[in-house]
Write an enzyme that holds these catalytic residues in place. Sequence first.
Site, short mmCIF file in Angstrom:
data_model
loop_
_atom_site.label_atom_id
_atom_site.label_comp_id
_atom_site.label_asym_id
_atom_site.label_seq_id
_atom_site.Cartn_x
_atom_site.Cartn_y
_atom_site.Cartn_z
N ASP A 219 54.42 45.93 39.58
CA ASP A 219 52.97 45.88 39.83
C ASP A 219 52.72 45.84 41.34
O ASP A 219 53.51 45.28 42.09
CB ASP A 219 52.43 44.60 39.17
CG ASP A 219 50.93 44.51 39.07
OD1 ASP A 219 50.40 44.65 37.96
OD2 ASP A 219 50.27 44.27 40.12
N ASP B 230 49.32 49.69 38.67
CA ASP B 230 48.37 49.78 39.79
C ASP B 230 49.01 50.20 41.10
O ASP B 230 48.32 50.31 42.12
CB ASP B 230 47.57 48.47 39.95
CG ASP B 230 48.44 47.24 39.86
OD1 ASP B 230 49.68 47.38 39.85
OD2 ASP B 230 47.88 46.12 39.81
N TYR C 58 44.30 50.11 36.91
CA TYR C 58 42.84 50.01 36.83
C TYR C 58 42.15 51.35 36.70
O TYR C 58 40.93 51.44 36.79
CB TYR C 58 42.33 49.15 37.99
CG TYR C 58 43.00 47.79 37.89
CD1 TYR C 58 42.61 46.89 36.91
CD2 TYR C 58 44.12 47.49 38.67
CE1 TYR C 58 43.28 45.70 36.73
CE2 TYR C 58 44.80 46.29 38.50
CZ TYR C 58 44.37 45.40 37.53
OH TYR C 58 45.05 44.22 37.34
N HIS D 59 50.72 44.11 42.90
CA HIS D 59 50.45 42.73 43.35
C HIS D 59 51.71 41.86 43.24
O HIS D 59 52.60 42.15 42.44
CB HIS D 59 49.33 42.12 42.50
CG HIS D 59 48.01 42.83 42.64
ND1 HIS D 59 47.58 43.78 41.73
CD2 HIS D 59 47.03 42.72 43.58
CE1 HIS D 59 46.38 44.23 42.11
NE2 HIS D 59 46.03 43.61 43.23
N HIS E 2 50.05 36.50 37.01
CA HIS E 2 49.45 35.55 37.97
C HIS E 2 49.14 34.18 37.38
O HIS E 2 48.94 33.23 38.14
CB HIS E 2 48.14 36.10 38.55
CG HIS E 2 48.29 37.35 39.36
ND1 HIS E 2 49.17 37.44 40.41
CD2 HIS E 2 47.68 38.56 39.26
CE1 HIS E 2 49.09 38.67 40.94
NE2 HIS E 2 48.20 39.36 40.25
N ASP F 20 37.09 36.45 38.92
CA ASP F 20 38.20 37.30 38.43
C ASP F 20 38.54 37.00 36.97
O ASP F 20 38.99 37.88 36.24
CB ASP F 20 39.46 37.07 39.28
CG ASP F 20 39.45 37.85 40.59
OD1 ASP F 20 38.70 38.84 40.68
OD2 ASP F 20 40.19 37.46 41.51
N GLY G 150 43.63 35.94 38.91
CA GLY G 150 43.77 37.40 38.93
C GLY G 150 43.80 38.07 37.57
O GLY G 150 44.76 38.78 37.27
C1 TV7 Z 1 47.95 41.82 37.08
N1 TV7 Z 1 40.77 42.44 43.33
C2 TV7 Z 1 46.00 41.46 38.65
C3 TV7 Z 1 45.36 41.73 39.98
C4 TV7 Z 1 44.28 40.72 40.29
C5 TV7 Z 1 43.48 41.03 41.53
C6 TV7 Z 1 40.70 41.24 42.84
C7 TV7 Z 1 39.01 42.33 42.02
C8 TV7 Z 1 37.84 42.64 41.21
C9 TV7 Z 1 37.34 41.65 40.38
C10 TV7 Z 1 36.26 41.95 39.56
C11 TV7 Z 1 35.69 43.24 39.59
C12 TV7 Z 1 37.24 43.89 41.20
C13 TV7 Z 1 37.14 46.14 41.96
C14 TV7 Z 1 39.76 43.15 42.84
C15 TV7 Z 1 40.15 36.84 46.32
C16 TV7 Z 1 38.92 37.11 45.64
C17 TV7 Z 1 38.07 38.29 45.98
C18 TV7 Z 1 35.07 37.25 44.06
C19 TV7 Z 1 33.79 37.32 44.81
N2 TV7 Z 1 36.20 44.18 40.42
C20 TV7 Z 1 47.32 42.19 38.43
C21 TV7 Z 1 42.53 39.93 41.84
C22 TV7 Z 1 41.69 40.18 43.08
C23 TV7 Z 1 35.73 40.99 38.70
N3 TV7 Z 1 41.04 38.97 43.46
O1 TV7 Z 1 48.29 41.86 39.37
C24 TV7 Z 1 34.67 41.31 37.88
O2 TV7 Z 1 37.74 44.87 42.00
O3 TV7 Z 1 40.93 39.48 45.61
C25 TV7 Z 1 40.71 38.69 44.72
C26 TV7 Z 1 40.09 37.32 44.95
C27 TV7 Z 1 38.11 35.85 45.44
C28 TV7 Z 1 37.06 36.06 44.43
N4 TV7 Z 1 36.20 37.13 44.91
C29 TV7 Z 1 36.97 38.42 44.95
O4 TV7 Z 1 47.14 43.58 38.52
C30 TV7 Z 1 47.22 42.15 35.89
N5 TV7 Z 1 39.61 41.14 42.05
C31 TV7 Z 1 34.62 43.53 38.76
C32 TV7 Z 1 34.10 42.59 37.91
ZN ZN Z 2 48.35 44.24 39.92
CA CA Z 3 54.86 43.24 42.10
#
Ligand code: TV7
Ligand code: ZN
Ligand code: CA
Length: 376
Positions: free
Chosen positions: A176, A265, A304, A178, A141, A99, A149
């Site tokens: 947001d 989002d 996004y 999240h 985050h 992330d 995140g």
């Molecule tokens: C504030 N969801 C941030 C929100 C942060 C969300 C997550 C992605 C994501 C990452 C990418 C990507 C993505 C299409 C979506 C638990 C995990 C699952 C990795 C294998 N596309 C805010 C963070 C969230 C990165 N993370 O609040 C690179 O979606 O769910 C997770 C974490 C562990 C790690 N694995 C994913 O809006 C600004 N990430 C494409 C490229």
């Molecule tokens: Zn968010």
């Molecule tokens: Ca919120």
Amino acid sequence: MLLGAGRIVAYVDDINLRRAADRIPVVRNRASMVHELMKVYGLLELMKTVPSSPASEDYVKLFHSSDYINFLKAVTHTNDDDLSIEEEELEDTFGLGFDCPALPMLWSLVCHVAGGSMAAARLLTSGQASVAINWCGGWHHAQRDSASGFCYVNDVVLAIMQLRHKFAKVAYVDLDVHHGDGVENAFAFSRSVLTVSLHLKEDGFFPGTGTQDDVGEGEGRYFCLNVPYKAGLSDDNFVELLKSVVEEAVQVFAPDCLVVQCGGDALALDRLGGANISIDGYTRALSLLLRLQCPTMLLGGGGYEPANAARLWTSLTASVLGTSLDLEIPEHCFFERYGPSFDLAVTPSNRRDQNSSEYLAALKSSIKAHGEEIQK
Ligand code: TV7
Ligand code: ZN
Ligand code: CA
């Protein structure tokens, strides 16, 4: 709708800040799209525009640990090839990994992002503005010791710390989709900062925290408010939750200053979201908060579908300024990104709202106790 009647509105406008924010992978170029849309609609002439400069290491250290900062700087000065840590190992190393990749010039990005919200805080503490906007901020985050995140630095926490020099009580409201966990954790023990987050909460949805029983710790108990909702939340239910739960708690708290994270989002059809809010829903939510009539900082965050985030933040800026915009997106350098509609509106989709009236009633009554506790 005249949200910010009689208010001096200032906008943090800095090309280097936008270039830094543009480099965050999941929102690549979004900051420039937002700015260019505001510009082509003529909004920049209606506000005070204020440059920002990168924050110093000492400033970032007010919240983040030296170990984390040193790591960010070390990553910055290491070529990808010599970075001896593998991606998976990075995950446990200060949160860098999937992330939050170790981007080139990461330290500079961190300083610029922190500097943007610092500039917004100064506008409010100096009394130069009563509404200060930084759409490049809102990275809620990031934790003291780690990235999380897509957030490498918690510009929100740092800005609130600055605001506290002038304003005894600061309320933070996080729209947001999240949970605003980093901001909540930073002030969980504090009675001077009320943190409120509305967010989607279902199995597997990031970051997984923020149940309604999560109310703060120790002295700060009841000075955290969490409003978790189910998928498909509609405008009416979103605004109703703000009115019945958030507005009351914030009014009782009686803040001297307000920070609103306007992460986009929760908009209908967001790629990472799951709520079903329209631009009108966000506008109603913000107008409710601006009615509190205290100095207010507006920050960005998630969002996004970059064109929709640009539509949202441009529309919110116009509302605060009390001006209305033509629905037809004017021709400009990112024009083609607004197709096929080329329209400013983001309307709800026809998905079902999984928040039943029973669920919402139970949520409201469990949170009601807050207002009473804050009053004590
Ligand atoms: C504030 N969801 C941030 C929100 C942060 C969300 C997550 C992605 C994501 C990452 C990418 C990507 C993505 C299409 C979506 C638990 C995990 C699952 C990795 C294998 N596309 C805010 C963070 C969230 C990165 N993370 O609040 C690179 O979606 O769910 C997770 C974490 C562990 C790690 N694995 C994913 O809006 C600004 N990430 C494409 C490229
Ligand atoms: Zn968010
Ligand atoms: Ca919120």
